[in-house]
Design an enzyme around this catalytic site. Sequence first.
Site, short mmCIF file in Angstrom:
data_model
loop_
_atom_site.label_atom_id
_atom_site.label_comp_id
_atom_site.label_asym_id
_atom_site.label_seq_id
_atom_site.Cartn_x
_atom_site.Cartn_y
_atom_site.Cartn_z
N ASP A 83 20.58 103.91 -2.73
CA ASP A 83 21.04 104.46 -4.01
C ASP A 83 22.09 105.54 -3.80
OD1 ASP A 83 20.15 103.40 -6.38
OD2 ASP A 83 18.25 104.49 -6.37
N GLU A 182 16.59 97.58 -15.61
CA GLU A 182 15.37 98.40 -15.71
C GLU A 182 15.03 98.73 -17.16
OE1 GLU A 182 15.23 101.88 -13.20
OE2 GLU A 182 13.35 102.57 -14.11
O1 KIV Z 1 15.40 104.72 -7.51
C1 KIV Z 1 14.76 103.67 -7.60
O2 KIV Z 1 13.70 103.47 -7.00
C2 KIV Z 1 15.29 102.63 -8.48
C3 KIV Z 1 14.37 101.52 -8.86
C4 KIV Z 1 13.33 102.00 -9.78
C5 KIV Z 1 15.10 100.34 -9.37
O3 KIV Z 1 16.39 102.72 -8.90
#
Ligand code: KIV
Length: 279
Positions: A83, A182
């Site tokens: 991320d 989501e």
């Molecule tokens: O940060 C995360 O774990 C996510 C998932 C919930 C898709 O973005």
Amino acid sequence: MKNTVMTLLEQKQSGDKITMLTAYDFTTAQIMDECGVNAILVGDSLGMVMLGYENTLPVTMEDMIHHTAAVSRGAKNAFVVADMPFMSYQISVQEAVTNAGRLIKEGGAHAVKLEGGAEVCEQIRAIVNASIPVVAHLGLTPQSVNVFGGFKVQGKSLDKARKIIEDALKIQEAGACAVVLEGIPARLAEIITKKLAIPTIGIGAGNGCDGQVLVIQDMLGMTTGHTPKFVRQFAQVGALMRQGISDYISETKSGAFPAEEHTYSIDENVIKEISEEEN
Ligand code: KIV
């Protein structure tokens, strides 16, 4: 078999559901990899489940690189997605490319994920041009929690549903290799999945998506307090941990642990000599 952008795409085309779970450390990533999960997401959810923040906003690039590198060392076949944390891609396209590059070079990720639709297409295009696969994220995007006024289901009204569909088409056109959907209605996720050539990975978006993702602590029953409606606890690991830790405390206090089999022996003559020296 190694999972790649191509194998994930083939899974969509053949109808073989994509499995993705979050992980933030080496050991968990290794177990998941052994089980054959297709993709591991080093989510910025680590801010909440690993670092104890209220939301994902305080997570830094350093946090993400640290945890992504640990996961990458444990994942031999899974496709590792890292991320991009809040404010690592919103400020400028150049910063977005630099930070995406760090998650690949220093974290060992295979792809990055960022939240948003039309407003981040320029960033997606530039990151993909730098040869870094991008997973997009639409619907209940947690970095926008203050805009949404909480973690609320998105896309229920006609306008909002249309906007998510438009955004999905735009991020695909910008070059995203997949999209996480989501917290949106299942019927809407199904429509988007049919419209897109790239895989959709749902969380709280029903089973019409090309794959599913869950936060590992949620699906193993480790989190306490409120769990969202879409979470299924596939195991009660939290209860097992509590039992194990309580047993350790009571057996250590009673002296039952460590037992004979947990201790190292020594030649009696050595002990005898030492004892004589001590006296
Ligand atoms: O940060 C995360 O774990 C996510 C998932 C919930 C898709 O973005």
